[in-house]
Design an enzyme around this catalytic site. Sequence first.
Site, PDB file in Angstrom:
ATOM      1  N   TRP A  80       0.868  -1.019   0.213  1.00  8.49           N
ATOM      2  CA  TRP A  80      -0.221   0.138   0.133  1.00  8.49           C
ATOM      3  C   TRP A  80       0.787   1.003   0.204  1.00  8.49           C
ATOM      4  CZ3 TRP A  80      -3.626  -1.835   4.603  1.00  8.49           C
ATOM      5  CH2 TRP A  80      -4.453  -3.046   4.138  1.00  8.49           C
ATOM      6  N   LYS A 126      -0.762  -7.922 -14.612  1.00  7.33           N
ATOM      7  CA  LYS A 126      -1.906  -8.135 -15.475  1.00  7.33           C
ATOM      8  C   LYS A 126      -2.832  -7.286 -15.265  1.00  7.33           C
ATOM      9  CE  LYS A 126      -5.269 -10.526 -12.920  1.00  7.33           C
ATOM     10  NZ  LYS A 126      -6.463 -12.051 -12.142  1.00  7.33           N
ATOM     11  N   HIS A 127      -2.139  -5.874 -14.408  1.00  3.45           N
ATOM     12  CA  HIS A 127      -2.772  -4.764 -13.887  1.00  3.45           C
ATOM     13  C   HIS A 127      -2.788  -3.892 -14.370  1.00  3.45           C
ATOM     14  CE1 HIS A 127      -5.934  -7.342 -11.561  1.00  3.45           C
ATOM     15  NE2 HIS A 127      -4.791  -7.268 -11.595  1.00  3.45           N
ATOM     16  N   ARG A 182      10.455  -8.258  -8.472  1.00  9.73           N
ATOM     17  CA  ARG A 182       9.699  -9.638  -8.032  1.00  9.73           C
ATOM     18  C   ARG A 182       8.433  -8.071  -8.888  1.00  9.73           C
ATOM     19  NH1 ARG A 182       4.212  -9.191  -5.405  1.00  9.73           N
ATOM     20  NH2 ARG A 182       3.585 -10.538  -5.465  1.00  9.73           N
ATOM     21  N   ASP A 189      -0.468 -14.736  -0.093  1.00  5.39           N
ATOM     22  CA  ASP A 189      -1.628 -13.709  -0.328  1.00  5.39           C
ATOM     23  C   ASP A 189      -2.350 -15.461  -0.877  1.00  5.39           C
ATOM     24  OD1 ASP A 189      -1.394 -11.640  -1.597  1.00  5.39           O
ATOM     25  OD2 ASP A 189      -0.418 -11.933  -3.378  1.00  5.39           O
ATOM     26  N   ASP A 237       4.944  -6.640  -8.412  1.00  3.56           N
ATOM     27  CA  ASP A 237       3.554  -6.958  -8.457  1.00  3.56           C
ATOM     28  C   ASP A 237       2.195  -6.711  -9.584  1.00  3.56           C
ATOM     29  OD1 ASP A 237       1.519  -7.233  -5.698  1.00  3.56           O
ATOM     30  OD2 ASP A 237       1.020  -5.986  -6.700  1.00  3.56           O
ATOM     31  N   GLU A 264       4.512 -11.516 -11.603  1.00  2.00           N
ATOM     32  CA  GLU A 264       2.877 -12.070 -10.527  1.00  2.00           C
ATOM     33  C   GLU A 264       1.784 -11.816 -11.484  1.00  2.00           C
ATOM     34  OE1 GLU A 264      -0.510 -11.487  -7.414  1.00  2.00           O
ATOM     35  OE2 GLU A 264       0.392 -10.098  -8.055  1.00  2.00           O
ATOM     36  N   GLU A 266      -6.779  -3.606 -16.311  1.00  2.00           N
ATOM     37  CA  GLU A 266      -5.520  -2.618 -16.378  1.00  2.00           C
ATOM     38  C   GLU A 266      -5.844  -1.458 -16.286  1.00  2.00           C
ATOM     39  OE1 GLU A 266      -4.466  -2.997 -20.740  1.00  2.00           O
ATOM     40  OE2 GLU A 266      -3.924  -4.987 -20.629  1.00  2.00           O
ATOM     41  N   HIS A 285      -0.639   0.620  -8.502  1.00  2.00           N
ATOM     42  CA  HIS A 285      -1.231   1.361  -7.682  1.00  2.00           C
ATOM     43  C   HIS A 285      -0.411   1.968  -6.607  1.00  2.00           C
ATOM     44  CE1 HIS A 285      -1.524  -3.091  -6.161  1.00  2.00           C
ATOM     45  NE2 HIS A 285      -1.174  -2.193  -5.112  1.00  2.00           N
TER      46      HIS A 285
HETATM   47  C1  ABC Z   1      -6.514  -7.662   2.264  1.00  2.00           C
HETATM   48  C2  ABC Z   1      -7.287  -9.350   2.372  1.00  2.00           C
HETATM   49  C3  ABC Z   1      -8.842  -9.116   1.264  1.00  2.00           C
HETATM   50  C4  ABC Z   1      -9.490  -7.577   2.383  1.00  2.00           C
HETATM   51  C5  ABC Z   1      -8.119  -6.333   2.183  1.00  2.00           C
HETATM   52  C6  ABC Z   1      -8.667  -5.127   1.869  1.00  2.00           C
HETATM   53  O1  ABC Z   1      -6.985  -6.389   3.078  1.00  2.00           O
HETATM   54  O2  ABC Z   1      -7.063 -10.220   1.764  1.00  2.00           O
HETATM   55  O3  ABC Z   1      -9.739 -10.273   2.257  1.00  2.00           O
HETATM   56  O4  ABC Z   1     -10.332  -7.200   1.127  1.00  2.00           O
HETATM   57  C7  ABC Z   1      -2.475  -6.414  -1.136  1.00  2.00           C
HETATM   58  C8  ABC Z   1      -2.007  -7.364   0.413  1.00  2.00           C
HETATM   59  C9  ABC Z   1      -3.996  -8.066   0.933  1.00  2.00           C
HETATM   60  C10 ABC Z   1      -4.332  -6.927   1.084  1.00  2.00           C
HETATM   61  C11 ABC Z   1      -4.660  -6.187  -0.744  1.00  2.00           C
HETATM   62  C12 ABC Z   1      -5.940  -5.094  -0.339  1.00  2.00           C
HETATM   63  O5  ABC Z   1      -3.671  -5.494  -0.923  1.00  2.00           O
HETATM   64  O6  ABC Z   1      -0.947  -7.729   0.521  1.00  2.00           O
HETATM   65  O7  ABC Z   1      -3.613  -8.242   2.468  1.00  2.00           O
HETATM   66  O8  ABC Z   1      -5.413  -7.514   0.771  1.00  2.00           O
HETATM   67  O9  ABC Z   1      -5.868  -4.228  -0.066  1.00  2.00           O
HETATM   68  C13 ABC Z   1      -0.610  -8.506  -5.017  1.00  2.00           C
HETATM   69  C14 ABC Z   1      -0.272  -8.889  -4.022  1.00  2.00           C
HETATM   70  C15 ABC Z   1      -0.689  -8.512  -2.554  1.00  2.00           C
HETATM   71  C16 ABC Z   1      -1.702  -7.281  -2.544  1.00  2.00           C
HETATM   72  C17 ABC Z   1      -2.034  -6.399  -3.981  1.00  2.00           C
HETATM   73  C18 ABC Z   1      -2.490  -5.393  -3.803  1.00  2.00           C
HETATM   74  C19 ABC Z   1      -1.729  -7.429  -4.853  1.00  2.00           C
HETATM   75  O10 ABC Z   1       0.594 -10.693  -4.246  1.00  2.00           O
HETATM   76  O11 ABC Z   1      -0.046  -8.905  -1.750  1.00  2.00           O
HETATM   77  O12 ABC Z   1      -1.929  -7.231  -1.971  1.00  2.00           O
HETATM   78  O13 ABC Z   1      -1.020  -4.655  -3.759  1.00  2.00           O
HETATM   79  C20 ABC Z   1      -5.799  -9.833  -7.722  1.00  2.00           C
HETATM   80  C21 ABC Z   1      -4.493  -9.325  -8.489  1.00  2.00           C
HETATM   81  C22 ABC Z   1      -3.094  -9.488  -7.677  1.00  2.00           C
HETATM   82  C23 ABC Z   1      -3.113  -9.141  -6.158  1.00  2.00           C
HETATM   83  C24 ABC Z   1      -4.114  -9.881  -5.554  1.00  2.00           C
HETATM   84  C25 ABC Z   1      -4.372  -9.678  -4.130  1.00  2.00           C
HETATM   85  O14 ABC Z   1      -5.394  -9.555  -6.654  1.00  2.00           O
HETATM   86  O15 ABC Z   1      -4.536  -9.655  -9.384  1.00  2.00           O
HETATM   87  O16 ABC Z   1      -2.280  -8.773  -8.135  1.00  2.00           O
HETATM   88  N1  ABC Z   1      -1.349 -10.018  -5.680  1.00  2.00           N
HETATM   89  C26 ABC Z   1      -8.943 -13.304  -8.831  1.00  2.00           C
HETATM   90  C27 ABC Z   1      -8.347 -12.544  -9.579  1.00  2.00           C
HETATM   91  C28 ABC Z   1      -7.507 -12.210  -9.029  1.00  2.00           C
HETATM   92  C29 ABC Z   1      -6.976 -11.853  -7.784  1.00  2.00           C
HETATM   93  C30 ABC Z   1      -7.864 -12.455  -6.636  1.00  2.00           C
HETATM   94  C31 ABC Z   1      -7.751 -11.960  -5.646  1.00  2.00           C
HETATM   95  O17 ABC Z   1      -9.083 -13.223  -7.492  1.00  2.00           O
HETATM   96  O18 ABC Z   1      -8.648 -13.515 -10.699  1.00  2.00           O
HETATM   97  O19 ABC Z   1      -6.730 -10.977  -9.932  1.00  2.00           O
HETATM   98  O20 ABC Z   1      -5.887 -11.150  -7.376  1.00  2.00           O
HETATM   99  O21 ABC Z   1      -8.250 -13.256  -4.659  1.00  2.00           O
HETATM  100  C32 ABC Z   1      -9.140 -19.090  -8.345  1.00  2.00           C
HETATM  101  C33 ABC Z   1      -9.143 -18.291  -6.746  1.00  2.00           C
HETATM  102  C34 ABC Z   1      -9.741 -16.979  -7.203  1.00  2.00           C
HETATM  103  C35 ABC Z   1      -7.862 -15.831  -8.332  1.00  2.00           C
HETATM  104  C36 ABC Z   1      -8.598 -16.709  -9.140  1.00  2.00           C
HETATM  105  C37 ABC Z   1      -7.380 -16.448 -11.032  1.00  2.00           C
HETATM  106  O22 ABC Z   1      -8.569 -18.504  -9.355  1.00  2.00           O
HETATM  107  O23 ABC Z   1     -10.720 -18.416  -5.939  1.00  2.00           O
HETATM  108  O24 ABC Z   1      -9.214 -15.861  -5.999  1.00  2.00           O
HETATM  109  O25 ABC Z   1      -8.242 -14.773  -8.663  1.00  2.00           O
HETATM  110  O26 ABC Z   1      -9.747 -19.775  -8.564  1.00  2.00           O
HETATM  111 CA    CA Z   2      -3.993  -0.630 -13.643  1.00  4.64          CA
END
Ligand code: ABC
Ligand code: CA
Length: 492
Positions: free
Chosen positions: A81, A215-216, A210, A308, A212, A236, A168, A120
């Site tokens: 963040w 794909k976005h 690495r 994650d 982050d 990632e 994106e 972001h």
């Molecule tokens: C946390 C909690 C959430 C809560 C939020 C407020 O706080 O997990 O429940 O709602 C960072 C933090 C997290 C935080 C997030 C959001 O920010 O580490 O603790 O969440 O504030 C990267 C990093 C990750 C980071 C971020 C954001 C990005 O590794 O640590 O999170 O800076 C998407 C992105 C991916 C991202 C991920 C967290 O979110 O594409 O880059 N990771 C589907 C979508 C994916 C999506 C995913 C989310 O859901 O296609 O695009 O990822 O879980 C299924 C699964 C699905 C999965 C599909 C492919 O397959 O069940 O979830 O993906 O089987």
């Molecule tokens: Ca973007």
Amino acid sequence: ASADDWSKRSIYQLVTDRFAPSNDSAIPCDTSRRTYCGGSWAGIIDHLDYIQQMGFDAIWISPVAQNADDTAYGAGYHGYWSTNLDALNPHFGTDADLKALSAALHARAMYLMLDVVVNHYAGVPTNTTVSPVNLFTLDYTKLLPLGTQDDFHAQCFIGDSNDQAVLEQCWLGDEKLPLPDVNTEDPKVVGTLNAWIKRIVSEYGADGIRIDTVKHIRRAFWPDFVKSAGVFALGEILTTDPAYTASYLGAVDGVFDYPRYYQTVTAFGSTSGNLSALQASPSLPSMAPPVSAPGRKLLTAAFLENHDQPRFPSYASTDEALTRNAMASVFVGDGMPVLYYGQEQGYAGGADPGNREALWLSGYETNKPMVAHVKALNAARKLAIAKNSAFLNTPATWLQQSNPSALMLSKPPLLTLLTNVGANLSAAQTTWRIPAGMYKVNATLVDVLACEAVVVDGAGEDGVTEVKSEGGMPRVLVSAGMLSRKGDGACP
Ligand code: ABC
Ligand code: CA
């Protein structure tokens, strides 16, 4: 360091805030509070021995930039963040501490991988309305070094969309904690980000990054960004789709093998897991490069856990045999192995934030079967790299087995026997069948996990050699002649 340099490495992924506090202070850490627990860069330096003695020669640390402190979901202890890319996260230490960590790693010939987020920022809303036109007001001047609303895409949330344009240009996060999406179409913004990555890589001596949320951001953004970094870039792309993952080749140097991760969890997550899906799915490194990157090799990173995803034992519960098999598959197959800190201590936390436990609560115990398992797997991989110059460039192949709970993976000189039969052998006994002709009859192989000899007897039907599992454990076989007598490496 280049992609080739990295391909030989084993990576230990750690969450900086949760790995080690400075001066080994015994701080309690309640993961559900989503706030800082006290890990630091100086703390990592004090525990590099712990990482290195398991056979790792690279670490991946949390993003280093300053993060939002007070949000509806706690603090940015994980580092994703950002609020100011030009300032370091003061919770992790000082500029001198991060440089000292880099120097300490290099003194051990280990690599440093920095995690970088450019898709972001975190925007803490100053007022929230239900108006669809302007969901909330953010103070963009606080998001540096950008600082104006024009540097970000218009407000809209991605939700669960699969539309590439939405992925994106809309925003991650939600109304309580929006993650303002950087306008990576704007040439001025692109210039700022490219200059930033160039500076931090050189300033902190990073050997790789690495990236982050790859794909976005539009694919065409990445090549110049990666070139500006000047080091290996591992992306990632969170998806279950191998072809979609492979399509980012050329945009970045390597990708996390997320599709294989999902199949591995399905296969070994329970004793009734489906092994054939893992066996049937295309291996990323054997897929054709996209037309945009002809002749390019797809370097992947293999993993069983990360920050994650719920930790693997939270699925496989008490059955350590399943965990051992799943872990083995990561180290003996294609791709650089990445181990998420705490796996070696048997941590079992569930979904984020439960999977981000403090490692110091384990006491960094090295006298544990799981630590020995990790050590043996790293040693097996290093042995394979040393003994076969084609090891890294030859995709692994599955050999057909008649037993539905047995898998056999060949990546010479390693022959790996995997099973999801589990530790409770009263249910079933696993026997693997090594095909005739693979080894000479009477050849001695060694299972480098148990350090047990296996003689190729060819005594089974059609000249196969039958090998049994003990307690549902995997086996990694090499020719006995490959092991050193000097007591270093595998099976000392
Ligand atoms: C946390 C909690 C959430 C809560 C939020 C407020 O706080 O997990 O429940 O709602 C960072 C933090 C997290 C935080 C997030 C959001 O920010 O580490 O603790 O969440 O504030 C990267 C990093 C990750 C980071 C971020 C954001 C990005 O590794 O640590 O999170 O800076 C998407 C992105 C991916 C991202 C991920 C967290 O979110 O594409 O880059 N990771 C589907 C979508 C994916 C999506 C995913 C989310 O859901 O296609 O695009 O990822 O879980 C299924 C699964 C699905 C999965 C599909 C492919 O397959 O069940 O979830 O993906 O089987
Ligand atoms: Ca973007």
